[in-house]
Design a protein around this motif. Structure first.
Motif, PDB file in Angstrom:
ATOM      1  N   UNK A 184      11.282   6.735 -17.386  1.00  0.00           N
ATOM      2  CA  UNK A 184      10.319   5.704 -17.807  1.00  0.00           C
ATOM      3  C   UNK A 184       9.334   5.391 -16.668  1.00  0.00           C
ATOM      4  N   UNK A 185       9.843   5.364 -15.442  1.00  0.00           N
ATOM      5  CA  UNK A 185       8.964   5.135 -14.278  1.00  0.00           C
ATOM      6  C   UNK A 185       7.917   6.242 -14.189  1.00  0.00           C
ATOM      7  N   UNK A 186       8.359   7.481 -14.355  1.00  0.00           N
ATOM      8  CA  UNK A 186       7.433   8.608 -14.257  1.00  0.00           C
ATOM      9  C   UNK A 186       6.470   8.680 -15.437  1.00  0.00           C
ATOM     10  N   UNK A 214       3.139 -10.065 -12.643  1.00  0.00           N
ATOM     11  CA  UNK A 214       2.666  -9.200 -11.560  1.00  0.00           C
ATOM     12  C   UNK A 214       2.909  -7.757 -11.971  1.00  0.00           C
ATOM     13  N   UNK A 215       1.856  -6.960 -12.019  1.00  0.00           N
ATOM     14  CA  UNK A 215       1.976  -5.549 -12.374  1.00  0.00           C
ATOM     15  C   UNK A 215       2.163  -4.722 -11.105  1.00  0.00           C
ATOM     16  N   UNK A 216       3.218  -3.923 -11.075  1.00  0.00           N
ATOM     17  CA  UNK A 216       3.524  -3.063  -9.932  1.00  0.00           C
ATOM     18  C   UNK A 216       3.128  -1.628 -10.286  1.00  0.00           C
ATOM     19  N   UNK A 217       2.250  -1.036  -9.468  1.00  0.00           N
ATOM     20  CA  UNK A 217       1.746   0.308  -9.726  1.00  0.00           C
ATOM     21  C   UNK A 217       1.966   1.198  -8.505  1.00  0.00           C
ATOM     22  N   UNK A 218       1.413   2.414  -8.552  1.00  0.00           N
ATOM     23  CA  UNK A 218       1.535   3.384  -7.467  1.00  0.00           C
ATOM     24  C   UNK A 218       3.008   3.720  -7.213  1.00  0.00           C
ATOM     25  N   UNK A 219       3.709   4.093  -8.288  1.00  0.00           N
ATOM     26  CA  UNK A 219       5.148   4.358  -8.212  1.00  0.00           C
ATOM     27  C   UNK A 219       5.489   5.686  -8.891  1.00  0.00           C
ATOM     28  N   UNK A 220       6.624   6.217  -8.534  1.00  0.00           N
ATOM     29  CA  UNK A 220       7.193   7.379  -9.214  1.00  0.00           C
ATOM     30  C   UNK A 220       8.708   7.273  -9.086  1.00  0.00           C
ATOM     31  N   UNK A 221       9.414   8.187  -9.715  1.00  0.00           N
ATOM     32  CA  UNK A 221      10.870   8.127  -9.674  1.00  0.00           C
ATOM     33  C   UNK A 221      11.493   9.492  -9.462  1.00  0.00           C
ATOM     34  N   UNK A 247       0.774  -1.237   0.000  1.00  0.00           N
ATOM     35  CA  UNK A 247       0.000   0.000   0.000  1.00  0.00           C
ATOM     36  C   UNK A 247       0.802   1.282   0.000  1.00  0.00           C
ATOM     37  N   UNK A 248       2.119   1.172  -0.069  1.00  0.00           N
ATOM     38  CA  UNK A 248       2.957   2.366  -0.120  1.00  0.00           C
ATOM     39  C   UNK A 248       3.004   2.943  -1.532  1.00  0.00           C
ATOM     40  N   UNK A 249       3.072   4.267  -1.625  1.00  0.00           N
ATOM     41  CA  UNK A 249       3.498   4.874  -2.884  1.00  0.00           C
ATOM     42  C   UNK A 249       5.015   4.775  -2.883  1.00  0.00           C
ATOM     43  N   UNK A 250       5.578   4.075  -3.851  1.00  0.00           N
ATOM     44  CA  UNK A 250       7.013   3.807  -3.870  1.00  0.00           C
ATOM     45  C   UNK A 250       7.726   4.791  -4.788  1.00  0.00           C
ATOM     46  N   UNK A 251       8.643   5.550  -4.221  1.00  0.00           N
ATOM     47  CA  UNK A 251       9.473   6.474  -4.985  1.00  0.00           C
ATOM     48  C   UNK A 251      10.826   5.801  -5.231  1.00  0.00           C
ATOM     49  N   UNK A 252      11.113   5.482  -6.483  1.00  0.00           N
ATOM     50  CA  UNK A 252      12.411   4.898  -6.820  1.00  0.00           C
ATOM     51  C   UNK A 252      13.421   6.029  -7.010  1.00  0.00           C
ATOM     52  N   UNK A 253      14.543   5.942  -6.283  1.00  0.00           N
ATOM     53  CA  UNK A 253      15.602   6.941  -6.383  1.00  0.00           C
ATOM     54  C   UNK A 253      16.828   6.299  -7.011  1.00  0.00           C
ATOM     55  N   UNK A 254      17.276   6.861  -8.124  1.00  0.00           N
ATOM     56  CA  UNK A 254      18.383   6.250  -8.855  1.00  0.00           C
ATOM     57  C   UNK A 254      19.078   7.326  -9.683  1.00  0.00           C
ATOM     58  N   UNK A 255      20.309   7.024 -10.127  1.00  0.00           N
ATOM     59  CA  UNK A 255      21.045   7.959 -10.983  1.00  0.00           C
ATOM     60  C   UNK A 255      20.750   7.724 -12.462  1.00  0.00           C
ATOM     61  N   UNK A 256      20.083   6.611 -12.776  1.00  0.00           N
ATOM     62  CA  UNK A 256      19.785   6.267 -14.166  1.00  0.00           C
ATOM     63  C   UNK A 256      18.578   7.061 -14.651  1.00  0.00           C
TER      64      UNK A 256
END
Length: 381
Positions: free
Chosen positions: A39-41, A58-65, A24-33
């Motif tokens: 693409x995530x955004x 499995x589809x993973x949603x509720x994400x940003x980068x 249930x978390x909104x997952x923020x991916x933090x990366x230098x790529x």
């Protein structure tokens, strides 16, 4: 609820980030790529392909980068409930100053909501190591704030996520099996409810069980497989001679665990069989070059070859097959791997015994002689 996953690579997307999203978390991916983050955004979702006897998507949603070296990541840290990492042990010191700045912002804003930071790396007590790096960037008042409101639970993680090229750069291939054991007593505040996160009160037993079994067996399979000309783990373990060495090495390391942590021997040997079954998965096509990379790290005295060897030897147990694994690692050659090149240069310059003494921090001359012999004997497998 918001979570930050430092590292948007295969483990970050295919394992930890996916569990956080499912919880249930909104997952923020933090990366230098930048390509991956953009693409995530853009898509705001990706697909995990579970490749095993039974396959599923499995589809993973509720994400940003967010780019992890930009200031915008600091606001995300300020607002987050949990932070996880999957960046590799050597990268932890590089992200520590950023995490420290985020913690400073939380203190300045008077935020007293607990924050837990879990370093999901292939290492022993990675969260504790990250905490030590973060503390270097804080003054005494900030350290006091960290001690009160920021937890660094150590953990062990286990899932094979090989690099597989797909049409969508975000999609990931994984095995069905996974295990995430997290130190229960180290959490600050209420422990988050995350399905798939196992709370452990004796984490070191879990950490070493995984290190001495999956990591040890995986590495030996890769190094002997490479020596015999195989390109993948499943091809290597299908070779009966390699299988016998690997399984016996895992039993030797396992007996060390049984003695050290008072594990149930029968249950642990069943765990060994399960791990070897994972190596045989024909759908993963896991390259021996990926599993064998960075041999200097893997030959250090705290890692998957030397630590189980020294533990078993400390209980006067057989270590013949573990020695063959070390011998195979010393043969590993890959011109694209800087550690590999350095290891071979060291062996050429100083010989096997002196090179191992330096890399693995071993001073026992009798053991060094046995390793030197294993370096020759492994060629006959």
């Amino acid at each position: 609820m918001k979570a930050i996953q430092f590292g948007a690579g295969n483990i970050g997307r295919g394992f930890i980030g996916a569990l956080l999203s499912k919880a249930g978390y909104h997952v923020v991916f933090a990366d230098v790529n930048k390509e991956v983050i953009d693409k995530i955004n853009e898509d705001k979702k990706y697909t995990i392909h579970v490749m095993d006897v039974e396959c599923e998507e499995v589809v993973v949603e509720n994400i940003s980068g967010v780019i992890s070296i930009n200031d915008e990541v600091l606001q995300e840290i300020k607002e987050s409930d949990i932070i996880t990492t999957a960046v590799g042990l050597v990268v932890l010191p590089r992200i520590a100053p950023t995490i420290a700045k985020g913690i400073q912002l939380r203190k300045e804003a008077g935020i007293k909501t607990p924050l837990n930071i879990i370093a999901c790396e292939n290492a022993i007590k990675a969260s504790s190591q990250l905490k030590a790096e973060v503390e270097k960037c804080l003054n005494e008042e900030e350290k006091a704030y960290l001690e009160e409101f920021v937890g660094f639970p150590d953990c062990s993680v286990d899932r094979i996520v090989p690099p597989v090229k797909s049409e969508n750069i975000l999609d990931v291939v994984v095995e069905k099996f996974y295990e995430w054991n997290v130190e229960e007593k180290a959490f600050k505040g209420e422990i988050p409810a995350i399905e798939g996160m196992n709370l452990a009160d004796n984490l070191m037993a879990y950490i070493e069980r995984k290190l001495f079994t999956l990591n040890t067996g995986h590495a030996i399979t890769a190094y002997i497989g490479n020596l015999k000309g195989y390109s993948t783990i499943d091809e290597s373990i299908a070779d009966e001679k390699i299988y016998n060495v690997v399984k016996n090495a895992m039993k030797e390391s396992g007996m060390g665990l049984v003695e050290k942590h008072k594990l149930d021997q029968e249950a642990h040997f069943k765990y060994i069989d399960k791990i070897i079954g994972r190596f045989k998965n024909p759908y993963l096509k896991d390259d021996v070059s990926r599993v064998g990379r960075e041999p200097l790290r893997k030959l250090s005295d705290s890692d998957r070859l030397i630590k189980p060897l020294m533990t078993a030897k400390g209980f006067d147990l057989d270590v013949d097959n573990l020695l063959l694994g070390v011998g195979a690692a010393l043969h590993y050659k890959n011109e694209e791997d800087a550690q590999c090149v350095k290891l071979q240069e060291l062996i050429k310059e100083k010989g096997i015994k002196c090179a191992v003494a330096e890399v693995a921090n071993i001073s026992d001359d009798e053991l060094l002689e046995r390793i030197e012999k294993a370096y020759e004997d492994v060629l006959a497998i």
